[in-house]
Design an enzyme around this catalytic site. Structure first.
Site, PDB file in Angstrom:
ATOM      1  N   CYS A   1       0.881  -1.180   0.000  1.00 15.64           N
ATOM      2  CA  CYS A   1       0.000   0.000   0.000  1.00 15.64           C
ATOM      3  C   CYS A   1       0.913   1.223   0.000  1.00 15.64           C
ATOM      4  CB  CYS A   1      -0.969  -0.031   1.187  1.00 15.64           C
ATOM      5  SG  CYS A   1      -0.178   0.046   2.805  1.00 15.64           S
ATOM      6  N   ARG A   2       0.510   2.295   0.649  1.00 19.30           N
ATOM      7  CA  ARG A   2       1.346   3.497   0.684  1.00 19.30           C
ATOM      8  C   ARG A   2       2.507   3.322   1.648  1.00 19.30           C
ATOM      9  NH1 ARG A   2       1.675   8.152   3.828  1.00 19.30           N
ATOM     10  NH2 ARG A   2       2.517   9.946   2.710  1.00 19.30           N
TER      11      ARG A   2
END
Length: 109
Positions: free
Chosen positions: A61-62
């Site tokens: 993800c981030r």
């Protein structure tokens, strides 16, 4: 669930693992790890069966939090070859690994 480094993640993808990005479409469009498949966390419960059970899954993800949640969900639903990319896309890019998307091409929003 094991946390791995961006380099380990790239190595595992080269060995056949699937890199699964669980961010939303707009985040993915801006920048993502090269070769990542998008499956937003918001759609995971309804679409997780699209993911292969016969390949290792490297969740990204981030920064690593959403992908850890997604990985735990998959493990609770019978997936046993799931790892989390610690630090997420930010760490991947910081490590100088290949990225794709508007930000990777230098395009302005």
């Amino acid at each position: 669930m094991e946390d791995i480094t961006p380099q380990e993640g790239q190595d595992r993808v080269k060995q056949g693992a699937m890199l699964v990005d669980v961010r939303e479409q707009s985040e993915y469009d801006e920048v993502h790890a090269q070769g990542a498949t998008l499956l937003p966390l918001s759609e995971l419960e309804s679409r997780f069966t699209e993911l292969p059970r016969d390949r290792e899954l490297v969740m990204i993800c981030r920064s690593g939090a959403r992908s850890a949640r997604a990985g735990e969900y998959l493990m609770q639903n019978g997936y046993d070859r799931v790892v989390n990319l610690g630090g997420g896309t930010l760490a991947w890019a910081e490590a100088g690994l290949p990225t794709e998307g508007a930000a990777a091409k230098g395009e302005a929003n």
